[in-house]
Design an enzyme around this catalytic site. Structure first.
Site, short mmCIF file in Angstrom:
data_model
loop_
_atom_site.label_atom_id
_atom_site.label_comp_id
_atom_site.label_asym_id
_atom_site.label_seq_id
_atom_site.Cartn_x
_atom_site.Cartn_y
_atom_site.Cartn_z
N CYS A 37 0.88 -1.18 0.00
CA CYS A 37 0.00 0.00 0.00
C CYS A 37 0.91 1.22 0.00
O CYS A 37 1.13 1.85 1.04
CB CYS A 37 -0.93 -0.01 1.21
N ALA B 212 1.19 4.33 -1.80
CA ALA B 212 0.91 5.76 -1.93
C ALA B 212 0.77 6.40 -0.55
O ALA B 212 0.31 5.76 0.40
CB ALA B 212 -0.38 5.96 -2.73
N PRO B 213 1.21 7.68 -0.41
CA PRO B 213 1.67 8.59 -1.45
C PRO B 213 3.13 8.42 -1.85
O PRO B 213 3.59 9.11 -2.76
CB PRO B 213 1.46 9.97 -0.83
N GLY B 214 3.93 7.57 -1.18
CA GLY B 214 5.23 7.22 -1.71
C GLY B 214 6.44 7.63 -0.89
O GLY B 214 7.56 7.41 -1.32
N CYS C 299 -1.25 3.81 10.90
CA CYS C 299 -1.23 5.15 11.49
C CYS C 299 -2.21 5.23 12.65
O CYS C 299 -2.65 6.32 13.01
CB CYS C 299 -1.58 6.20 10.44
N ASP D 228 1.89 -1.48 4.96
CA ASP D 228 1.36 -0.31 5.65
C ASP D 228 -0.10 -0.15 5.24
O ASP D 228 -0.42 0.52 4.27
CB ASP D 228 2.17 0.94 5.29
#
Length: 474
Positions: free
Chosen positions: A219, A221-223, A363, A310
């Protein structure tokens, strides 16, 4: 490497555009980019009149609400007090300084952080420039608040990560930080530095990636984490023909977010990156290109040395940059996401080599999304998995062990009671409006009469002692 890329492309198939044609897709991407700029705070407001209205949503959106409000959620505090990952005592005389500091820091703005590319030829010159700019900023004050100096994150290897003394929105707005803002913008566009939160730097470091490893970011993005992995793997370009080059496969299920991923990693300009768009839980199996026998190659699957998982989460660990979560927080989001997180992590393990490492990260602070997922992975593996203490890869990073047990709490009843209270308030306000309308139509002589609707028992006047002694009627 060429044959591996061909294999991945053939397994992925053709990506179908969401728009009706290329022009529609291009227009849709442009609209998404403009909206994304406004979310980041660097886009101009559409309605200039709305800019002058200091409502709560706009203040929180700009990041100024931390100075003017005190966000609070009683259910959030009660939930994490009960879980016990921070010791809390019910005794009023006891010292709950750890919990008080925890809540206090959640209400402060999140400091901006960034990394200097360690392989950049003039990395030391950038560090010297940063030091001079930070010293200039500390000599000024803005609204009575002194700007702290830049602090080096000692737990990041090579001394390449720094934390600023203020949040990212203040860097753009405060005049005393304009030089620092221009410096960061210039070197970010050039690819010399990467803006990344400190907590986002931890999972790639815990993965212990080496330049020759094949890595999968499920997963991506955003990188920011992907670029951190790519910086390490990109060093394998200097290897000879007798050594294997590494590879990073960055995947994300959202096509629009994959565009941000490409933009983030484009600054590194590495040929060792493959970007895919697929659901993480359904990431396809890849055929191996190793060996001489064609039948043996077709029967074996390509596996990764390192997997970064993630997963999508409720995000209550991002309260410092997303203050809207304070009012929206509940336990149902964590419970709802748990099955998705588990199945993505299980697919990541299926793509992992024997003796390989996988980092599972979120997160969120909720044990439903963290410890509960890891515990189920260990339970269902039948002894084929081992829980590794990642602190051996981050010796200077302060951390504590995870929870071995936790309470499963559901705030559905509390939410239902809160909803009933709101409905009761609406009924009372409507009833009061009807009473006023009735009194205005019938005059003062009708004040003692009741309206046709039943009166709220809580608002009835208490009868006098003489009336209560002579009659049992209310």
């Amino acid at each position: 490497l060429d044959s591996l890329i061909h294999t991945i492309r053939s397994n992925m198939g053709k990506r179908h555009l969401k728009g009706a044609n290329k022009s529609d897709e291009k227009r849709r991407r442009k609209e998404f980019a403009e909206n994304w700029k406004k979310v980041r705070g660097d886009g101009k407001p559409i309605d200039q009149d709305q800019q002058s209205i200091p409502n709560t949503e706009q203040i929180h959106h700009r990041g100024d609400g931390w100075n003017n409000s005190n966000p609070q959620n009683d259910r959030f505090e009660a939930f994490y007090k009960c879980q016990g990952f921070i010791a809390v005592s019910d005794d009023p005389n006891s010292d709950n300084s750890d919990w008080d500091k925890f809540i206090q820091f959640l209400r402060l703005p999140l400091p901006a952080c960034f990394r200097i590319c360690p392989d950049f030829a003039f990395a030391q010159s950038l560090r010297d420039q940063l030091l001079n700019l930070s010293l200039q900023a500390t000599e000024l004050q803005e609204k009575g608040r002194e700007i702290d100096a830049v602090e080096k994150l000692k737990w990041v290897p090579n001394g390449s990560a720094y934390k600023l003394g203020t949040d990212r929105r203040s860097i753009r707005k405060l005049e005393c930080l304009q030089n620092l803002h221009k410096w960061m913008k210039q070197h970010t566009d050039n690819g010399n530095i990467t803006r990344q939160e400190a907590v986002s730097m931890v999972p790639p470091l815990a993965l212990d990636v080496q330049p020759h490893h094949f890595c999968l970011d499920m997963c991506a993005a955003p990188g920011s984490k992907t670029s951190q992995l790519l910086e390490i793997v990109n060093r394998s370009l200097q290897y000879g023909d007798d050594q294997r080059q590494g590879l990073v496969v960055a995947n994300d299920s959202d096509t629009d977010r994959a565009y941000m991923l490409v933009h983030q990693c484009r600054r590194i300009n590495s040929p060792l990156l493959i970007v895919t768009t697929h659901k993480g839980q359904l990431f396809p199996s890849l055929l191996s290109t190793e060996g001489t026998d064609q039948q043996a190659r077709s029967a074996s699957h390509f596996l990764f040395d390192r997997v970064l998982c993630d997963v999508p989460c409720s995000g209550d660990g991002t309260l410092r940059k997303n203050p809207a979560i304070w009012s929206k927080w509940n336990t149902s989001s964590s419970m709802t996401l748990h099955p998705l997180q588990l199945i993505i992590a299980q697919r990541g393990l299926q793509l992992l080599k024997e003796d390989g490492l996988m980092v599972y990260s979120t997160c969120s602070m909720s044990p439903y999304e963290d410890e509960a997922v890891v515990a189920e992975l260990l339970r269902s593996s039948g002894g084929s998995l081992e829980l590794v203490d990642a602190r051996q890869f981050l010796p200077l990073f302060t951390a504590r062990s995870g929870l071995a047990s936790w309470h499963v709490l559901d705030d559905f009843l509390a939410a239902r009671q809160q909803q009933k209270a709101k409905e009761r308030q609406k009924r009372d306000a409507k009833m009061q409006q009807k009473r006023q309308q009735y009194a205005a139509e019938h005059g003062a002589e009708s004040d003692a009469e009741e309206p046709s609707e039943p009166q709220d028992p809580a608002e009835k006047e208490e009868p006098s002692p003489q009336a209560s002694s002579s009659s049992s009627e209310p």
